[in-house]
Design a protein around this motif. Structure first.
Motif, PDB file in Angstrom:
ATOM      1  N   ALA A  83       0.714  -1.296  -0.002  1.00  0.00           N
ATOM      2  CA  ALA A  83      -0.068  -0.076   0.112  1.00  0.00           C
ATOM      3  C   ALA A  83       0.841   1.133   0.304  1.00  0.00           C
ATOM      4  N   LEU A  84       0.660   1.853  -0.968  1.00  0.00           N
ATOM      5  CA  LEU A  84       1.520   3.225  -1.236  1.00  0.00           C
ATOM      6  C   LEU A  84       0.856   4.343  -0.569  1.00  0.00           C
ATOM      7  N   PRO A  85       1.419   5.251  -0.019  1.00  0.00           N
ATOM      8  CA  PRO A  85       0.768   6.355   0.881  1.00  0.00           C
ATOM      9  C   PRO A  85       0.515   7.636   0.038  1.00  0.00           C
ATOM     10  N   ILE A  86      -0.661   8.132   0.577  1.00  0.00           N
ATOM     11  CA  ILE A  86      -1.101   9.530   0.189  1.00  0.00           C
ATOM     12  C   ILE A  86      -0.099  10.435  -0.253  1.00  0.00           C
ATOM     13  N   GLY A  87      -0.129  10.932  -1.416  1.00  0.00           N
ATOM     14  CA  GLY A  87       0.763  11.915  -1.877  1.00  0.00           C
ATOM     15  C   GLY A  87       1.491  11.151  -3.107  1.00  0.00           C
ATOM     16  N   THR A  88       1.337  10.014  -3.168  1.00  0.00           N
ATOM     17  CA  THR A  88       2.125   9.210  -4.191  1.00  0.00           C
ATOM     18  C   THR A  88       1.832   9.615  -5.584  1.00  0.00           C
ATOM     19  N   LEU A  89       2.891   9.843  -6.500  1.00  0.00           N
ATOM     20  CA  LEU A  89       2.607  10.408  -7.721  1.00  0.00           C
ATOM     21  C   LEU A  89       2.379   8.907  -8.527  1.00  0.00           C
ATOM     22  N   LEU A  90       1.361   8.885  -9.443  1.00  0.00           N
ATOM     23  CA  LEU A  90       1.174   7.687 -10.324  1.00  0.00           C
ATOM     24  C   LEU A  90       1.449   8.103 -11.780  1.00  0.00           C
ATOM     25  N   LEU A  91       2.225   7.423 -12.501  1.00  0.00           N
ATOM     26  CA  LEU A  91       2.406   7.650 -13.984  1.00  0.00           C
ATOM     27  C   LEU A  91       2.216   6.388 -14.550  1.00  0.00           C
ATOM     28  N   SER A  92       1.152   6.431 -15.608  1.00  0.00           N
ATOM     29  CA  SER A  92       0.715   5.431 -16.278  1.00  0.00           C
ATOM     30  C   SER A  92       1.892   4.896 -17.088  1.00  0.00           C
ATOM     31  N   SER A  93       2.545   4.020 -17.325  1.00  0.00           N
ATOM     32  CA  SER A  93       3.518   3.435 -17.980  1.00  0.00           C
ATOM     33  C   SER A  93       3.284   2.581 -19.322  1.00  0.00           C
ATOM     34  N   ARG A  94       1.930   2.471 -19.306  1.00  0.00           N
ATOM     35  CA  ARG A  94       1.630   1.667 -20.729  1.00  0.00           C
ATOM     36  C   ARG A  94       0.000   1.993 -20.777  1.00  0.00           C
ATOM     37  N   ALA A  95      -0.328   1.771 -22.078  1.00  0.00           N
ATOM     38  CA  ALA A  95      -1.778   1.663 -22.591  1.00  0.00           C
ATOM     39  C   ALA A  95      -2.678   2.773 -21.957  1.00  0.00           C
ATOM     40  N   PRO A  96      -2.502   4.055 -21.955  1.00  0.00           N
ATOM     41  CA  PRO A  96      -1.424   4.673 -22.573  1.00  0.00           C
ATOM     42  C   PRO A  96      -0.192   5.215 -21.674  1.00  0.00           C
ATOM     43  N   ILE A  97       0.791   5.556 -22.173  1.00  0.00           N
ATOM     44  CA  ILE A  97       1.757   6.223 -21.245  1.00  0.00           C
ATOM     45  C   ILE A  97       1.371   7.638 -21.184  1.00  0.00           C
ATOM     46  N   GLY A  98       1.629   7.967 -19.833  1.00  0.00           N
ATOM     47  CA  GLY A  98       1.402   9.367 -19.577  1.00  0.00           C
ATOM     48  C   GLY A  98       0.450  10.039 -18.657  1.00  0.00           C
ATOM     49  N   TYR A  99      -0.690   9.349 -18.386  1.00  0.00           N
ATOM     50  CA  TYR A  99      -1.617   9.615 -17.347  1.00  0.00           C
ATOM     51  C   TYR A  99      -0.621   9.779 -16.010  1.00  0.00           C
ATOM     52  N   LEU A 100      -1.263  11.139 -15.457  1.00  0.00           N
ATOM     53  CA  LEU A 100      -0.398  11.450 -14.141  1.00  0.00           C
ATOM     54  C   LEU A 100      -1.565  11.892 -13.252  1.00  0.00           C
TER      55      LEU A 100
ATOM     56  N   TYR B 187       1.843   0.977 -13.895  1.00  0.00           N
ATOM     57  CA  TYR B 187       2.092   2.333 -13.309  1.00  0.00           C
ATOM     58  C   TYR B 187       3.840   2.056 -13.092  1.00  0.00           C
ATOM     59  N   ILE B 188       4.150   3.370 -13.051  1.00  0.00           N
ATOM     60  CA  ILE B 188       5.491   3.569 -12.343  1.00  0.00           C
ATOM     61  C   ILE B 188       5.126   4.568 -11.004  1.00  0.00           C
ATOM     62  N   ALA B 189       5.371   4.421 -10.024  1.00  0.00           N
ATOM     63  CA  ALA B 189       4.655   5.128  -8.731  1.00  0.00           C
ATOM     64  C   ALA B 189       5.838   5.727  -8.090  1.00  0.00           C
ATOM     65  N   MET B 190       5.728   7.040  -7.616  1.00  0.00           N
ATOM     66  CA  MET B 190       6.805   7.557  -6.907  1.00  0.00           C
ATOM     67  C   MET B 190       6.324   8.278  -5.594  1.00  0.00           C
ATOM     68  N   PRO B 191       6.559   7.301  -4.492  1.00  0.00           N
ATOM     69  CA  PRO B 191       5.958   7.884  -3.362  1.00  0.00           C
ATOM     70  C   PRO B 191       6.921   8.981  -2.639  1.00  0.00           C
ATOM     71  N   PRO B 192       6.217   9.695  -1.717  1.00  0.00           N
ATOM     72  CA  PRO B 192       6.962  10.709  -0.976  1.00  0.00           C
ATOM     73  C   PRO B 192       8.213  10.286  -0.329  1.00  0.00           C
ATOM     74  N   GLY B 193       9.165  11.448   0.146  1.00  0.00           N
ATOM     75  CA  GLY B 193      10.204  10.683   0.526  1.00  0.00           C
ATOM     76  C   GLY B 193      11.453  10.944  -0.213  1.00  0.00           C
ATOM     77  N   GLY B 194      11.644  11.147  -1.628  1.00  0.00           N
ATOM     78  CA  GLY B 194      12.917  11.449  -2.351  1.00  0.00           C
ATOM     79  C   GLY B 194      13.089  12.734  -2.258  1.00  0.00           C
ATOM     80  N   LEU B 195      14.382  13.142  -3.150  1.00  0.00           N
ATOM     81  CA  LEU B 195      15.057  14.326  -3.173  1.00  0.00           C
ATOM     82  C   LEU B 195      13.922  15.101  -3.696  1.00  0.00           C
ATOM     83  N   LEU B 196      13.232  14.662  -4.577  1.00  0.00           N
ATOM     84  CA  LEU B 196      12.093  15.625  -5.403  1.00  0.00           C
ATOM     85  C   LEU B 196      10.555  15.051  -5.014  1.00  0.00           C
ATOM     86  N   PRO B 197       9.977  15.895  -4.431  1.00  0.00           N
ATOM     87  CA  PRO B 197       8.677  15.427  -3.951  1.00  0.00           C
ATOM     88  C   PRO B 197       7.785  15.247  -5.053  1.00  0.00           C
ATOM     89  N   PRO B 198       6.657  14.481  -4.773  1.00  0.00           N
ATOM     90  CA  PRO B 198       5.567  14.185  -5.881  1.00  0.00           C
ATOM     91  C   PRO B 198       5.021  15.175  -6.602  1.00  0.00           C
TER      92      PRO B 198
END
Length: 448
Positions: free
Chosen positions: A309-326, A339-350
């Motif tokens: 379970a990914l936390p609230i605030g995670t960025l969702l990027l569709s990685s296929r069919a189609p690519i680019g939903y955010l 999806y490629i998902a980017m949760p909070p906590g990195g050097l760059l926030p979602p």
């Protein structure tokens, strides 16, 4: 159902001369060379939304071509149906003052009411309901590409109260739609402001250029201006602000994928507890935030997904069919393999990454591959070079843009609440579970 309400088909109105149904002009009547930059609008399928014509750019033709297609001119109160398209078929919208005199597009069907016992605004509201939409989708022909025709439209059952009640209902639902539209127009403005700020700071480097030229950065307080350097240096991305680093995006954020538990095993899906998303959830969202998901997992189902379970605030990027939903997740959720998902906590926030992905979408798509459909893998995504501003500048952006998105999220929640109310009131009115005064009271409470 109330005794005053009657159910009949659109075909019955046509047979009595109370309505007409016709196709748009044949495709052979309009060619690419007919289109001009300023002229008479032609309403295409993609402009037909649920209940209203969307505010998007539409094709236009010159006066000579428009005169030759005069029988397809639209009048106030006409209703257009999207005739074909995997997503569009079944959508219908009323012609308002914006498009009076425009032309019906080749992919549309036109319903014109000529009866004093039918209010076009009420009928448009009825046709935009979930029940009418599902009926049309169910009766469309064609397995691969669903299509409607005039006979299908004529078979559509409609339910009519007395004309005065129709008008009252049209006003009531129109008020709800107007509030939803206003909220989403406001959201588009908030999003555009945040996007413009990102571009100014991190793409055009306006504050750095201003300081380099001895000017104070426009619209910025001194404390914020001090956070930006006053010169540039060379990098693999070209000239960038001095002191800002370039590194693979996978070093700046965590990028994770998901999975789909066996859909034939009910133990993975019942009881439905944990939100689980596929890119389909993002296909129709009005703002880049995801408030809920169509499907949910059981505890056992969630355990089958390595990213959990990914936390609230995670960025969702569709990685296929189609690519680019955010979208930024506003609930804790698990994701499928699309999806490629980017949760909070990195050097760059979602929130920063939302705009970074938009700015770099062509690069992202350019790294995709696949024989059946194009897909960007996490392995291909992570090496993309990204500019890493100073942590202080990133934090200021996150604070300013975050305040805008806090408003956007609340607006979208209210818009979805009003849309749900709108979509539940009509069937309850038709079934007799609710009377008009009760519906009006419920709407007033929601709008208060």
């Amino acid at each position: 159902m109330s005794a005053e309400w009657v159910t009949l088909t659109i075909g019955e109105l046509v047979r009595k001369g109370e309505a007409t149904v016709q196709t748009g002009p044949f495709g052979s009547q309009l060619h690419s060379h007919d289109y001009v930059t300023a002229g008479t609008a032609v309403i295409p399928t993609e402009a037909i939304g649920r209940g209203r014509i969307l505010d998007i750019a539409v094709p236009q033709v010159d006066s000579m071509k428009a005169a030759g297609l005069a029988r397809h001119r639209l009048r106030l109160g006409d209703i257009l149906f999207a005739r074909r398209g995997a997503q569009a078929t079944g959508l219908s919208a009323i012609i308002d003052e914006r498009f009076e005199g425009a032309l019906c597009g080749t992919g549309a069907l036109l319903l014109r009411i000529q009866s004093p016992r039918v209010d076009p605004n009420y009928l448009a509201m009825f046709l935009s309901s979930e029940a009418a939409y599902i009926w049309l989708r169910t009766h469309a022909v064609g397995a691969v590409m669903p299509n409607l025709n005039t006979d299908i439209i004529k078979g559509l059952p409609i339910t009519l109260p007395g004309i005065e009640e129709q008008r009252s209902l049209a006003r009531l639902f129109g008020t709800l739609d107007d509030r939803i539209t206003l909220l989403r127009e406001t959201n588009a403005t908030l999003e555009a402001i945040a996007q413009a700020l990102f571009k100014s700071w991190f793409v055009d480097f306006d504050p750095v250029r201003a300081k380099l030229e001895g000017r104070a950065p426009e619209g910025m307080d001194e404390a914020t201006a001090r956070l930006f350097p006053d010169s540039f240096e060379e990098s693999e991305l070209g000239l960038v602000p001095r002191g800002w680093r370039v590194l693979p995006i996978g070093d700046a954020v965590e990028a994770v994928g998901g999975a789909t538990p066996d859909t034939k095993n009910p133990a993975y899906w019942e009881p439905a507890i944990h939100c689980w998303t596929t890119p389909k959830d993002l296909s129709g969202i009005a703002a880049p935030v995801l408030l809920d998901t169509e499907r949910k997992l059981s505890d056992q189902g969630l355990a089958k997904i390595g990213s959990g379970a990914l936390p609230i605030g995670t960025l969702l990027l569709s990685s296929r069919a189609p690519i680019g939903y955010l979208a930024l997740a506003q609930v804790s959720l698990a994701i499928n393999q699309g999806y490629i998902a980017m949760p909070p906590g990195g050097l760059l926030p979602p929130l920063y990454m939302l705009f970074w992905c938009r700015q770099n979408m062509e690069n992202i798509k350019g790294r995709a591959n696949g024989s059946t459909f194009m897909e960007i893998s996490k392995k291909a995504f992570r090496p993309i070079p990204a500019l890493l501003p100073s942590p202080e500048v990133v934090q200021v952006f996150a604070t300013v843009a975050g305040a805008l998105f806090d408003r956007l999220i609340e607006n979208e929640k209210q818009a979805q609440t009003l849309a749900t109310l709108r979509d539940t009131l009509l069937p309850r009115l038709i079934s007799g579970q609710l009377r008009l005064p009760e519906a009006q009271s419920a709407a007033e409470d929601a709008l208060a």
